[in-house]
Enzyme design. Structure first.
Site, PDB file in Angstrom:
ATOM      1  N   ALA A 155      -3.703  -0.431 -32.959  1.00 32.07           N
ATOM      2  CA  ALA A 155      -3.159  -0.143 -31.631  1.00 32.07           C
ATOM      3  C   ALA A 155      -2.711  -1.453 -30.976  1.00 32.07           C
ATOM      4  O   ALA A 155      -1.585  -1.568 -30.482  1.00 32.07           O
ATOM      5  CB  ALA A 155      -4.217   0.563 -30.786  1.00 32.07           C
ATOM      6  N   LEU A 158       0.359  -2.913 -32.601  1.00 32.51           N
ATOM      7  CA  LEU A 158       1.550  -2.145 -32.234  1.00 32.51           C
ATOM      8  C   LEU A 158       2.022  -2.503 -30.822  1.00 32.51           C
ATOM      9  O   LEU A 158       3.203  -2.779 -30.592  1.00 32.51           O
ATOM     10  CB  LEU A 158       1.225  -0.650 -32.331  1.00 32.51           C
ATOM     11  CG  LEU A 158       2.259   0.337 -31.776  1.00 32.51           C
ATOM     12  CD1 LEU A 158       3.589   0.172 -32.504  1.00 32.51           C
ATOM     13  CD2 LEU A 158       1.768   1.767 -31.929  1.00 32.51           C
ATOM     14  N   TYR A 159       1.096  -2.532 -29.878  1.00 31.00           N
ATOM     15  CA  TYR A 159       1.499  -2.816 -28.494  1.00 31.00           C
ATOM     16  C   TYR A 159       2.087  -4.225 -28.374  1.00 31.00           C
ATOM     17  O   TYR A 159       3.080  -4.430 -27.683  1.00 31.00           O
ATOM     18  CB  TYR A 159       0.300  -2.664 -27.548  1.00 31.00           C
ATOM     19  CG  TYR A 159      -0.294  -1.270 -27.532  1.00 31.00           C
ATOM     20  CD1 TYR A 159       0.516  -0.144 -27.648  1.00 31.00           C
ATOM     21  CD2 TYR A 159      -1.664  -1.075 -27.411  1.00 31.00           C
ATOM     22  CE1 TYR A 159      -0.020   1.128 -27.650  1.00 31.00           C
ATOM     23  CE2 TYR A 159      -2.218   0.203 -27.407  1.00 31.00           C
ATOM     24  CZ  TYR A 159      -1.387   1.293 -27.528  1.00 31.00           C
ATOM     25  OH  TYR A 159      -1.927   2.557 -27.527  1.00 31.00           O
ATOM     26  N   ARG A 160       1.485  -5.177 -29.030  1.00 33.27           N
ATOM     27  CA  ARG A 160       2.017  -6.548 -28.965  1.00 33.27           C
ATOM     28  C   ARG A 160       3.394  -6.620 -29.610  1.00 33.27           C
ATOM     29  O   ARG A 160       4.302  -7.264 -29.080  1.00 33.27           O
ATOM     30  CB  ARG A 160       1.059  -7.528 -29.649  1.00 33.27           C
ATOM     31  CG  ARG A 160      -0.266  -7.743 -28.915  1.00 33.27           C
ATOM     32  CD  ARG A 160      -0.065  -8.118 -27.465  1.00 33.27           C
ATOM     33  NE  ARG A 160      -1.267  -8.706 -26.880  1.00 33.27           N
ATOM     34  CZ  ARG A 160      -1.483  -8.789 -25.577  1.00 33.27           C
ATOM     35  NH1 ARG A 160      -0.603  -8.309 -24.709  1.00 33.27           N
ATOM     36  NH2 ARG A 160      -2.582  -9.348 -25.113  1.00 33.27           N
ATOM     37  N   PHE A 164       4.315  -5.418 -25.221  1.00 33.34           N
ATOM     38  CA  PHE A 164       3.410  -5.181 -24.093  1.00 33.34           C
ATOM     39  C   PHE A 164       2.646  -6.468 -23.770  1.00 33.34           C
ATOM     40  O   PHE A 164       2.147  -7.139 -24.666  1.00 33.34           O
ATOM     41  CB  PHE A 164       2.406  -4.067 -24.422  1.00 33.34           C
ATOM     42  CG  PHE A 164       2.977  -2.681 -24.302  1.00 33.34           C
ATOM     43  CD1 PHE A 164       2.743  -1.919 -23.171  1.00 33.34           C
ATOM     44  CD2 PHE A 164       3.753  -2.144 -25.318  1.00 33.34           C
ATOM     45  CE1 PHE A 164       3.277  -0.642 -23.049  1.00 33.34           C
ATOM     46  CE2 PHE A 164       4.287  -0.859 -25.211  1.00 33.34           C
ATOM     47  CZ  PHE A 164       4.049  -0.113 -24.069  1.00 33.34           C
TER      48      PHE A 164
END
Ligand code: COA
Length: 189
Positions: A155, A158-160, A164
């Site tokens: 997670a 993915l966000y990085r 994000f």
């Protein structure tokens, strides 16, 4: 969501490795979420034919596809518990009101994102997020995720990868002892 709620919650419980039975506690909440203004949900389905990245043809029977992943969110609003919690956290952190307003007056909350363990690591999570925020009119997308040592899980990666950034770190929501990160970025993605 109402039609496939059980399946979606099954993916959620497996992905989060929550004990069986958790889905029963969450069912009413997910349905309530699905009626919020600006709600959008997307799913990844395993079909018996491959279609490539394009939308499947109209004759594809999506109802028969097994659900592999689910994501949803909605437009943030002042009566949402999550917004009230995040606002309290931003004020605690001493962020100027103008910056708080810029972040929190017009955002899409990415509320849930889950891919069943056997289908992870193939890019489905990224595809779900991209499809979910595609065409949104909000200025920002915000989410919360549990803090993990070294940001070392799929997670976080993915966000990085999707750009994000940190909004608040180590935040404790009322009633949950675990520290969370609030992450966000501007839209479009
Ligand atoms: C977080 C989560 C939704 C991410 O979904 P995912 O499908 O596993 O992740 P991604 O879409 O980012 O895929 C990443 C992997 O797919 C690979 N990948 C990316 N695009 C690909 C493609 N087109 N084809 C094949 N593989 C691809 C990447 O190389 C990467 O592999 P790696 O992690 O082994 O390095 C999922 O892991 C999950 O449900 N986790 C548990 C629940 C959770 O934490 N939810 C979020 C709570 S806030």
């Amino acid at each position: 969501m109402a039609g496939r709620l059980r399946e979606a919650l099954g993916v959620y419980v497996q992905a989060m490795r929550y004990p069986r039975g958790t889905e029963n506690q969450r069912a009413a909440l997910w349905l309530e979420h699905s009626r919020r203004p600006g709600w959008k949900g997307v799913a990844a389905l395993e079909l018996d034919r491959a279609f490539g990245p394009e939308a499947p043809p109209a004759d594809a029977d999506l109802r028969r596809g097994r659900l592999l992943g689910v994501a949803y969110g909605y437009r943030g609003a002042p009566d949402h518990w999550w917004q009230q919690q995040v606002l309290a956290g931003l004020r605690q952190a001493g962020l100027p009101e103008a910056q708080i307003a810029a972040l929190m007056t017009n955002y899409f909350e990415l509320t849930e994102l889950h891919v069943e363990p056997g289908a992870q690591g193939r890019g489905l999570g990224e595809a779900l997020v991209r499809r979910l925020v595609q065409g949104r009119t909000e200025a920002n997308v915000l989410l919360s995720t549990p803090e993990i040592d070294g940001e070392d899980n799929r997670a976080w990666r993915l966000y990085r990868r999707l750009g994000f950034g940190d909004v608040i770190r180590g935040y404790r929501f009322a009633g949950d002892p675990r520290p969370f990160a609030i992450l966000g970025r501007s839209l479009p993605l």
